[in-house]
Scaffold this active site. Structure first.
Site, PDB file in Angstrom:
ATOM      1  N   ASP A 179      94.535 -59.071 -26.317  1.00  0.00           N
ATOM      2  CA  ASP A 179      93.874 -61.096 -26.052  1.00  0.00           C
ATOM      3  C   ASP A 179      94.450 -61.385 -27.173  1.00  0.00           C
ATOM      4  O   ASP A 179      93.551 -61.558 -27.979  1.00  0.00           O
ATOM      5  CB  ASP A 179      93.835 -61.816 -24.691  1.00  0.00           C
ATOM      6  CG  ASP A 179      92.503 -61.509 -24.355  1.00  0.00           C
ATOM      7  OD1 ASP A 179      91.570 -60.969 -24.808  1.00  0.00           O
ATOM      8  OD2 ASP A 179      91.671 -62.617 -23.778  1.00  0.00           O
ATOM      9  N   HIS A 492      96.941 -51.385 -24.781  1.00  0.00           N
ATOM     10  CA  HIS A 492      96.961 -52.908 -24.155  1.00  0.00           C
ATOM     11  C   HIS A 492      96.564 -53.744 -25.394  1.00  0.00           C
ATOM     12  O   HIS A 492      95.361 -54.465 -25.128  1.00  0.00           O
ATOM     13  CB  HIS A 492      96.581 -53.066 -22.823  1.00  0.00           C
ATOM     14  CG  HIS A 492      96.504 -54.500 -21.740  1.00  0.00           C
ATOM     15  ND1 HIS A 492      97.498 -54.421 -21.524  1.00  0.00           N
ATOM     16  CD2 HIS A 492      95.463 -55.518 -22.292  1.00  0.00           C
ATOM     17  CE1 HIS A 492      97.739 -55.458 -20.695  1.00  0.00           C
ATOM     18  NE2 HIS A 492      96.601 -56.322 -21.036  1.00  0.00           N
ATOM     19  N   ASP A 534      97.481 -43.899 -20.658  1.00  0.00           N
ATOM     20  CA  ASP A 534      97.595 -43.993 -22.093  1.00  0.00           C
ATOM     21  C   ASP A 534      99.297 -45.001 -21.978  1.00  0.00           C
ATOM     22  O   ASP A 534     100.545 -44.640 -22.852  1.00  0.00           O
ATOM     23  CB  ASP A 534      98.406 -42.947 -22.700  1.00  0.00           C
ATOM     24  CG  ASP A 534      98.538 -44.083 -24.002  1.00  0.00           C
ATOM     25  OD1 ASP A 534      98.433 -44.736 -24.555  1.00  0.00           O
ATOM     26  OD2 ASP A 534      98.969 -42.820 -24.792  1.00  0.00           O
ATOM     27  N   GLU A 543      92.983 -50.772 -22.638  1.00  0.00           N
ATOM     28  CA  GLU A 543      92.859 -52.210 -23.538  1.00  0.00           C
ATOM     29  C   GLU A 543      91.555 -51.913 -24.528  1.00  0.00           C
ATOM     30  O   GLU A 543      91.501 -50.825 -24.573  1.00  0.00           O
ATOM     31  CB  GLU A 543      92.300 -53.480 -22.972  1.00  0.00           C
ATOM     32  CG  GLU A 543      92.664 -54.282 -23.677  1.00  0.00           C
ATOM     33  CD  GLU A 543      92.039 -55.637 -22.809  1.00  0.00           C
ATOM     34  OE1 GLU A 543      92.418 -56.045 -21.732  1.00  0.00           O
ATOM     35  OE2 GLU A 543      92.283 -57.173 -23.643  1.00  0.00           O
TER      36      GLU A 543
END
Ligand code: G3I
Ligand code: 9MR
Length: 565
Positions: A179, A492, A534, A543
């Site tokens: 993020d 991620h 994965d 992530e």
């Protein structure tokens, strides 16, 4: 017809080969010549195995497999192929008549040097507020995202001087993870671990060229990279009272877009005791590390650290509570005694002021393995490193004892483990979200015990854990993007998912197996050591995050120093 048959046979051969390759698990990069070298074979493999030179296809070493052992965390029975005695540099694979053969690997000096660089470069790839140029980022070049020159004070952080909606500038820093937000708590352990790498091994890092924009400016590249985050972190302290915002964030997580496409407003959310103490510890550490290259910055950092400490002492229980309109990462933590211990230790070491030592009861506190929510061990790491320069207040015997007892506790598992690693020492709690960070931090502590005692088993165990991260684990993946024969391809990580490049951004450690399945993806296992996929979907196992990369930086650096001596 013949051609079709040929294609079918080739296909069958190649799939059975791949299957076989996955069954022998080892470090997919390779080994230092004098290192312990281990591969793990499945239960039905017995008898002898061989090491085969890939350039000649000839066996060059043969030995017997160990007796099989059961590992409850992966539900497997496995045996060990130990070829430590074989030390000749070259390129090899392991063969066994039942287990097939392994991926190719190398034996050579400086085997972890490229990974050492790439694991730091990953931080550069996660820089906010800057364009990544092709000359530094290659095919992962991208426009600038998140200038963060307009950040709004959120209602939860409003004060008289900085009311809700007040605008200030908070640029730079690293994105936390997949993020795009910036969190003071997780910046704490991540930035510290990189600072510790430099503080413990300065000569190694002075010689490491990372090809970042600042390369060649007379400051070691690692320090330039860390500075990018420290410059941001300094702006997250309210100059009016010393408190630190818990995070600079959007209200919701961005979609799967590149940084420059993620343009929602950014907010400074709530000052917290946890964020403020992490800030104090990191700035106190930075003051020591930068004193040689930038004394003015070092002075600024220690003043900021003391200001933050005072805020935390006056506000010891401001636990982070996620406001109802904010959905991003919480890094919430209601147990802050260890944050106080760590900040006090760093301030004590940097200032030499006994008041910081006396503020805490160091003779009462234990050690453990560090994580973002448990930072007390970092106090012992720093105290041990500086043990010859502390004031009389410090108890040197106690400092050494704490480090050694942690190292010995981990070694017990290394001797017992079917995979010959320390992960699993604390059972299922070694397999939480970010389990690859957990094993990295086991190794961080093992390296401290090695630095104090010189006993080789601590170093061997740290290296064994590296083998785990690079493929000697129950999933058969190398857990670092861009490294090994079977690395994660779909982490991620928004940049990796949203760009037009097939390969993910390299040098990132993914979270690793853990059975929580908090993301509701489809898993093929629910066991601690094998629940991993994965896939972009799997933010609970796949992530990437700065606090899982940081121990990889420390560990590759330490091993390059100690194994090439
Ligand atoms: O500590 C407890 C333990 O006592 C318990 O036995 C165990 C059982 O599941 O859970 C442990 O807590 C877990 C905790 O991580 C351990 O650190 C929680 O279940 C688990 O949900 C929690 O996950 C955190 C996750 O955010 C969700 O909040 C991760 O630590 C943390 O690394 C992760 O951080 C995110 C940021 O919020 C946003 N940015 C990405 C980053 C990485 O995914
Ligand atoms: O992408 C987010 C990741 O960085 C966080 O670690 C994770 C847990 O907080 O959340 C991810 O975002 C997901 C959100 O929580 C739920 N909807 C799907 C999002 C991922 O696409």
């Amino acid at each position: 017809m013949r051609a079709a048959l040929f294609l079918i046979i080739t296909f069958l051969l190649s799939t059975s080969l791949l299957h076989a390759q996955g069954e022998i698990k080892l470090n997919q990069i390779g080994f230092y010549p004098d290192a312990q070298k281990i591969a793990i074979l499945p239960e039905d493999a017995t008898g002898n195995f061989s090491v085969v030179d890939v350039s000649t296809d000839e066996p060059v070493f043969e030995a017997e497999l160990s007796d099989p052992k059961f590992w409850e965390l992966s539900g497997e029975t496995v045996s060990i192929a130990d070829f430590s005695e074989f030390t000749t540099p070259g390129r090899y694979r392991i063969e066994h008549h039942r287990g097939g053969h392994s991926f190719d690997f190398e034996i050579r000096e400086e085997i972890l040097r490229d990974l050492s660089k790439a694991s730091i470069k990953a931080f550069y790839f996660n820089r906010a507020s800057t364009e990544l140029l092709e000359e530094h980022a290659g095919i992962w070049a991208r426009p600038m995202g998140h200038p963060d020159d307009v950040v709004y004070v959120h209602e939860s952080a409003a004060t008289d001087e900085r009311p809700e909606g007040y605008i200030f500038s908070s640029p730079k820093g690293w994105y936390d993870a997949g993020d795009y937000n910036k969190y003071a708590v997780n910046s704490g352990i991540s930035t510290y671990t990189l600072l510790a790498a430099y503080e413990h091994f300065p000569e190694y890092y002075r010689g490491l060229d990372l090809n970042i924009p600042e390369s060649g400016n007379g400051v070691p590249d690692l320090l330039d990279e860390i500075r990018w985050n420290l410059d941001w972190l300094l702006t997250s302290q309210d100059p009016n009272d010393g408190g630190v915002y818990h995070k600079i964030t959007t209200k919701n997580f961005a979609g799967v877009v590149m940084p420059h496409e993620a343009t929602a407003d950014r907010f400074a959310v709530m000052k917290s005791t946890g964020g403020t103490l992490n800030f104090a510890a990191v700035m106190a550490t930075a003051a020591r590390v930068y004193s040689e290259y930038d004394p003015d910055f070092a002075q600024e950092a220690v003043e900021a650290a003391e200001f933050a400490w005072q805020w935390a002492v006056q506000n010891p229980e401001v636990y982070y509570v996620q406001p109802s309109d904010i959905q991003t990462g919480a890094y919430g933590n209601r147990q802050l005694e260890d944050e106080f211990d760590w900040a006090a230790a760093e301030l004590y070491i940097t200032t030499g002021n006994d008041e910081y030592w006396n503020a805490r009861e160091f003779d009462q506190i234990n050690v453990g393995v560090p994580s973002w929510s448990y930072v007390r061990p970092l106090a012992w790491v720093s105290l041990a490193h500086h043990r010859d320069n502390l004031t009389d207040a410090a108890d040197l015997y106690l400092i050494e004892k704490r480090i050694m007892e942690q190292g010995e506790e981990l070694l017990e598992e290394y001797y017992r483990s079917p995979y010959v690693i320390t992960k699993g020492r604390y059972g299922r709690s070694d397999f939480v979200w970010g389990s690859n960070g957990v094993i990295g931090n086991h190794s961080l502590m093992l390296i401290q015990a090695y630095r104090l005692s010189g006993e080789k088993d601590f170093l061997n165990a740290a290296l064994a854990n590296m083998d785990y991260l690079l493929g000697r684990n129950a999933t058969g993946y190398s857990f670092v993007t861009g490294f090994g024969s079977k690395p994660p391809m779909h982490p991620h990580h928004r940049q990796s998912a949203a760009d037009d490049v097939d390969d993910p951004v390299p040098g990132f450690v993914v979270g690793g197996p853990q059975p929580g399945q908090q993301d509701s993806c489809e898993y093929t296992s629910d066991l601690p050591a094998t629940t991993f996929i994965d896939h972009w979907c799997s933010y609970s196992t796949n992530e990437v995050t700065i606090n899982w990369n940081a121990p990889m930086v420390y560990l590759t650096g330490a091993l390059e120093v100690f194994k090439n001596q």
